[in-house]
Motif scaffolding. Sequence first.
Motif, PDB file in Angstrom:
ATOM      1  N   ILE A   1      34.374  68.967  23.633  1.00 46.20           N
ATOM      2  CA  ILE A   1      34.748  70.288  23.093  1.00 46.20           C
ATOM      3  C   ILE A   1      34.266  71.396  24.030  1.00 46.20           C
ATOM      4  N   VAL A   2      33.019  71.266  24.486  1.00 43.23           N
ATOM      5  CA  VAL A   2      32.467  72.313  25.354  1.00 43.23           C
ATOM      6  C   VAL A   2      33.243  72.389  26.670  1.00 43.23           C
ATOM      7  N   SER A   3      33.593  71.208  27.221  1.00 43.02           N
ATOM      8  CA  SER A   3      34.298  71.291  28.505  1.00 43.02           C
ATOM      9  C   SER A   3      35.753  71.723  28.319  1.00 43.02           C
ATOM     10  N   GLU A   4      36.359  71.378  27.187  1.00 39.78           N
ATOM     11  CA  GLU A   4      37.721  71.868  26.928  1.00 39.78           C
ATOM     12  C   GLU A   4      37.704  73.393  26.739  1.00 39.78           C
ATOM     13  N   ALA A   5      36.692  73.871  26.015  1.00 38.18           N
ATOM     14  CA  ALA A   5      36.594  75.331  25.797  1.00 38.18           C
ATOM     15  C   ALA A   5      36.408  76.038  27.138  1.00 38.18           C
ATOM     16  N   ALA A   6      35.619  75.423  28.018  1.00 35.25           N
ATOM     17  CA  ALA A   6      35.322  76.069  29.308  1.00 35.25           C
ATOM     18  C   ALA A   6      36.572  76.237  30.164  1.00 35.25           C
ATOM     19  N   ARG A   7      37.589  75.394  29.931  1.00 37.12           N
ATOM     20  CA  ARG A   7      38.797  75.574  30.748  1.00 37.12           C
ATOM     21  C   ARG A   7      39.906  76.353  30.023  1.00 37.12           C
ATOM     22  N   ARG A   8      39.511  77.007  28.931  1.00 34.87           N
ATOM     23  CA  ARG A   8      40.490  77.867  28.232  1.00 34.87           C
ATOM     24  C   ARG A   8      40.303  79.334  28.613  1.00 34.87           C
ATOM     25  N   ARG A   9      41.400  80.059  28.682  1.00 37.90           N
ATOM     26  CA  ARG A   9      41.354  81.518  28.842  1.00 37.90           C
ATOM     27  C   ARG A   9      42.349  82.080  27.847  1.00 37.90           C
ATOM     28  N   THR A  10      41.862  82.913  26.942  1.00 38.25           N
ATOM     29  CA  THR A  10      42.727  83.449  25.893  1.00 38.25           C
ATOM     30  C   THR A  10      42.757  84.963  26.040  1.00 38.25           C
ATOM     31  N   PHE A  11      43.919  85.508  26.338  1.00 36.95           N
ATOM     32  CA  PHE A  11      43.966  86.942  26.614  1.00 36.95           C
ATOM     33  C   PHE A  11      45.296  87.548  26.164  1.00 36.95           C
ATOM     34  N   ALA A  12      45.335  88.881  26.216  1.00 38.60           N
ATOM     35  CA  ALA A  12      46.561  89.618  25.880  1.00 38.60           C
ATOM     36  C   ALA A  12      46.828  90.617  26.990  1.00 38.60           C
TER      37      ALA A  12
END
Length: 547
Positions: free
Chosen positions: A29-40
């Motif tokens: 979970i931590v490594s998946e979160a680290a490769r996410r970028r959520t923006f607008a």
Amino acid sequence: MTQLSGEAAGLSSREDPSAHNVVQEKNIIVSEAARRRTFAIISHPDAGKTTLTEKFLLYAGQIAEAGAVKARSGRRQVTSDWMSMEQQRGISITSTVIQFTYRSHVINLLDTPGHRDFSEDTYRVLAAVDAAIMVLDAAKGIEAQTLKLFEVCAARRIPILTFINKYDRPGKEILELLDEIETQIGLKPTPVTWPVGIAGDFRGVVDRRSGLYIKYQKTARGAHEALEETSELGLATDITPAVLHQTQEELSLLEAVGADLDVDSFLEGKTTPLFVGSALTNFGVQHILDAVVDLAPAPCDKEDASGKKRSLAEPFSGFVFKIQANMDPAHRDNVAFVRVCSGCFQRGMVVTHEKSKKSFATKYATSVFGNDRSTIDTAYPGDVVGLVNAGDLSIGDSLYGESPVTYPPIPAFAPELFSYVTSKDVSKYKQFKKGLEQMAREGVVQVYNDLDPVPNPIIAAVGQMQFEVFSHRLINEFKVPVEIRPTKYHLIRKSDPQCIQMLQNVSGAKVVKDFRGETIVLIESPYWLSYIQSEYPEIFLTPVSQH
Ligand code: G4P
């Protein structure tokens, strides 16, 4: 058997394999979160948000060729065209969530509806992002809607990257644009790329990190990725000595004022890394997309309503930031968009709705891209899951898998327009009531009832378009034609029960209840507000708006 798999996983026989699995799951979970970028993307209409979005998809390999070759109406389908009204008017009302992979990162781009008229939906999307790109038209600089959206980002401390777009056309001087950003929104720009040549006679940019010159080359209608030819600035053959001299002077000036990229102050919302380009011809698109990966923050532990941080690695949790009904006319359904805050979401899992404490199975979970929906099986922090027909969810509600959590509510925005609404067809009162409830729950408009025995509904909004959407949906989805008439009220306040009692008989004020049953006070005008405050100093009134 269990022990064997534990040993296979490198555990000693005394260690508990199930504990090992939990650790492994948390690490994933931590490594998946680290490769996410959520923006607008925040911008004023026409600054180039749609074009830039489309070019991101091109660079991410999601589309083979950018639709710039198509007409504008065709391009619009890249984003959201769920409602016929959007198509008729060529505007984008509803928000789309676009997910794509770029440089092994999962990018979630949440679309802020782009229309001159404002709606609460736009604000709410910003509750679900970790960063924003502010797109400015080089000829126009900071415009009204950019400013409003920026204020919401600033209040939420959302880090902002800036893209100066349309540099291929004549525009303002770059130093003037920098000054506008600093004085009008109080963010210090730290240019990462610096233009060579003026807007309209654009030669390329210097990447201030490497000092190298990147030559501007057009691609036919921007259909394919821009070619990037780099060289030492002094060795560039396509720039005149005068342009070279001016660029060198500007670069020295930037150094002298310390306008260098600083990640910490960017994350604190004090500086904005700035990029220059032309989305239409693709120049600079990759620079800003790379910045999303390299500079924008990954999802992090989120504070709950009590201010305690919930670790990303805790079991699944999230909150609803948008509800969209009847997106698909063939299904007449209702989708709640949930931003995942912790854990791993798996389709089919049972989640609990924090407010009602009701549990339900998430059989229908989708990701949405324009008109296409595809089933989503797994999602991690930063991702957005669309839950189809998932019960009585409202904007801001928290959901969790195993361990409970209550996230802070999404702030309500003080409406500025208040109108009475009546059904033109009295025989359809039931549908009218149902429609009002649905619109209130989705947050299309806010709905208030005065305290008379026969409630007289008042709808409220931050922008006129919300009323148009409301009446369009009531006729299309509930078959109820409505009449909307302005009230004399312009302000909204909260108070305590004792003061509410007193306010019942005060001129200039009207006591109403919102759809959750909370009492609210409507005031006719700022004049009446100051009159009430001076005549009844004991009455306590507070604004409802905070970002
Ligand atoms: P929006 O979503 O922010 O409202 O803006 P959108 O991308 O739709 O762009 C608005 C107009 O600006 C479009 O022109 C688009 O082609 C143009 N545009 C966007 N980026 C650039 C750029 O970097 N350089 C130039 N020169 N123009 C740009 P339009 O005429 O309204 O539409 P179309 O006929 O081009 O489709």
